[in-house]
Design a protein around this motif. Structure first.
Motif, PDB file in Angstrom:
ATOM      1  N   TYR A   9      41.629  62.246  19.163  1.00 12.78           N
ATOM      2  CA  TYR A   9      40.667  62.316  20.293  1.00 12.78           C
ATOM      3  C   TYR A   9      39.644  62.464  19.843  1.00 12.78           C
ATOM      4  O   TYR A   9      38.424  61.037  20.325  1.00 12.78           O
ATOM      5  CB  TYR A   9      40.677  62.800  21.874  1.00 12.78           C
ATOM      6  CG  TYR A   9      42.044  62.790  22.504  1.00 12.78           C
ATOM      7  CD1 TYR A   9      42.501  62.197  23.319  1.00 12.78           C
ATOM      8  CD2 TYR A   9      42.904  64.149  22.243  1.00 12.78           C
ATOM      9  CE1 TYR A   9      43.196  61.742  24.293  1.00 12.78           C
ATOM     10  CE2 TYR A   9      43.876  64.364  23.484  1.00 12.78           C
ATOM     11  CZ  TYR A   9      43.838  62.525  24.384  1.00 12.78           C
ATOM     12  OH  TYR A   9      45.580  63.082  25.198  1.00 12.78           O
ATOM     13  N   ARG A  24      43.931  61.267  29.892  1.00 14.72           N
ATOM     14  CA  ARG A  24      44.042  62.723  29.035  1.00 14.72           C
ATOM     15  C   ARG A  24      44.017  63.401  30.525  1.00 14.72           C
ATOM     16  O   ARG A  24      44.947  63.414  31.145  1.00 14.72           O
ATOM     17  CB  ARG A  24      43.835  63.079  27.937  1.00 14.72           C
ATOM     18  CG  ARG A  24      44.353  64.493  27.694  1.00 14.72           C
ATOM     19  CD  ARG A  24      43.236  64.674  26.735  1.00 14.72           C
ATOM     20  NE  ARG A  24      41.943  65.837  26.854  1.00 14.72           N
ATOM     21  CZ  ARG A  24      41.054  65.840  25.879  1.00 14.72           C
ATOM     22  NH1 ARG A  24      41.113  66.351  24.795  1.00 14.72           N
ATOM     23  NH2 ARG A  24      40.232  66.159  26.812  1.00 14.72           N
ATOM     24  N   ASN A  36      50.667  68.495  27.889  1.00 19.22           N
ATOM     25  CA  ASN A  36      50.232  67.190  27.010  1.00 19.22           C
ATOM     26  C   ASN A  36      50.920  67.644  25.620  1.00 19.22           C
ATOM     27  O   ASN A  36      50.825  68.426  25.527  1.00 19.22           O
ATOM     28  CB  ASN A  36      49.045  66.786  26.907  1.00 19.22           C
ATOM     29  CG  ASN A  36      47.820  67.627  26.224  1.00 19.22           C
ATOM     30  OD1 ASN A  36      48.284  68.461  26.677  1.00 19.22           O
ATOM     31  ND2 ASN A  36      46.769  67.131  25.823  1.00 19.22           N
ATOM     32  N   PRO A  43      49.779  60.654  21.506  1.00 19.63           N
ATOM     33  CA  PRO A  43      49.474  62.166  22.500  1.00 19.63           C
ATOM     34  C   PRO A  43      50.942  61.542  23.027  1.00 19.63           C
ATOM     35  O   PRO A  43      50.510  60.685  23.841  1.00 19.63           O
ATOM     36  CB  PRO A  43      47.985  61.662  22.932  1.00 19.63           C
ATOM     37  CG  PRO A  43      47.563  60.286  21.806  1.00 19.63           C
ATOM     38  CD  PRO A  43      48.536  60.560  20.754  1.00 19.63           C
ATOM     39  N   PHE A  45      52.658  62.726  26.782  1.00 18.19           N
ATOM     40  CA  PHE A  45      52.992  63.774  27.978  1.00 18.19           C
ATOM     41  C   PHE A  45      54.240  63.754  28.745  1.00 18.19           C
ATOM     42  O   PHE A  45      54.781  62.949  28.745  1.00 18.19           O
ATOM     43  CB  PHE A  45      51.802  63.535  29.537  1.00 18.19           C
ATOM     44  CG  PHE A  45      50.126  62.889  28.764  1.00 18.19           C
ATOM     45  CD1 PHE A  45      49.410  63.529  29.245  1.00 18.19           C
ATOM     46  CD2 PHE A  45      50.309  62.068  27.790  1.00 18.19           C
ATOM     47  CE1 PHE A  45      48.213  63.599  28.301  1.00 18.19           C
ATOM     48  CE2 PHE A  45      48.941  61.377  27.612  1.00 18.19           C
ATOM     49  CZ  PHE A  45      48.080  62.536  27.963  1.00 18.19           C
TER      50      PHE A  45
END
Length: 118
Positions: A9, A24, A36, A43, A45
């Motif tokens: 990020y 997010r 996450n 990334p 989930f």
């Protein structure tokens, strides 16, 4: 030292950075069972520990997207396969406000599919 997930990020340029952070938060706040994780250098989930979506940048369009692991089982006008066999993606515009209602609809669909497989 930052985790690879946090590093992802932080390293993004604007407007992608703000868009990914908003995505997010939107995804994590959607359901208390969503967490996450950093998987496959992306990334991801998870819903109750099972992978159900991820976020990434579309190579050609340089726009963020949400990829759904069970995309082949999902029907929604905002989802596309492109050249994928299983995963469908929802391409977003980093310069615009996120379509929260549409994201909610698609997340609900994805969670329902994961629940059936639990």
């Amino acid at each position: 030292m930052l985790s690879p997930l946090d590093q992802f990020y932080i390293e993004q340029n604007e407007p992608l950075k703000s868009c990914f952070l908003a995505l997010r938060d939107n995804i994590l706040q959607h359901d208390k069972d969503i967490t996450n994780a950093w998987k496959f250098n992306m990334p991801f989930f998870l819903y109750k520990g099972k992978m159900f979506c991820y976020i990434w940048t579309h190579k050609k369009l340089q726009q963020p997207f949400i990829g759904f692991n069970e995309g082949k089982r999902m029907e929604h006008p905002n989802l596309t396969f492109e050249n994928r066999s299983r995963i469908k993606i929802m391409i977003l515009d980093a310069g615009k406000q996120l379509p929260a209602d549409i994201i909610k609809q698609v997340l609900d669909m994805a969670i329902e599919l994961v629940k059936r497989d639990l």
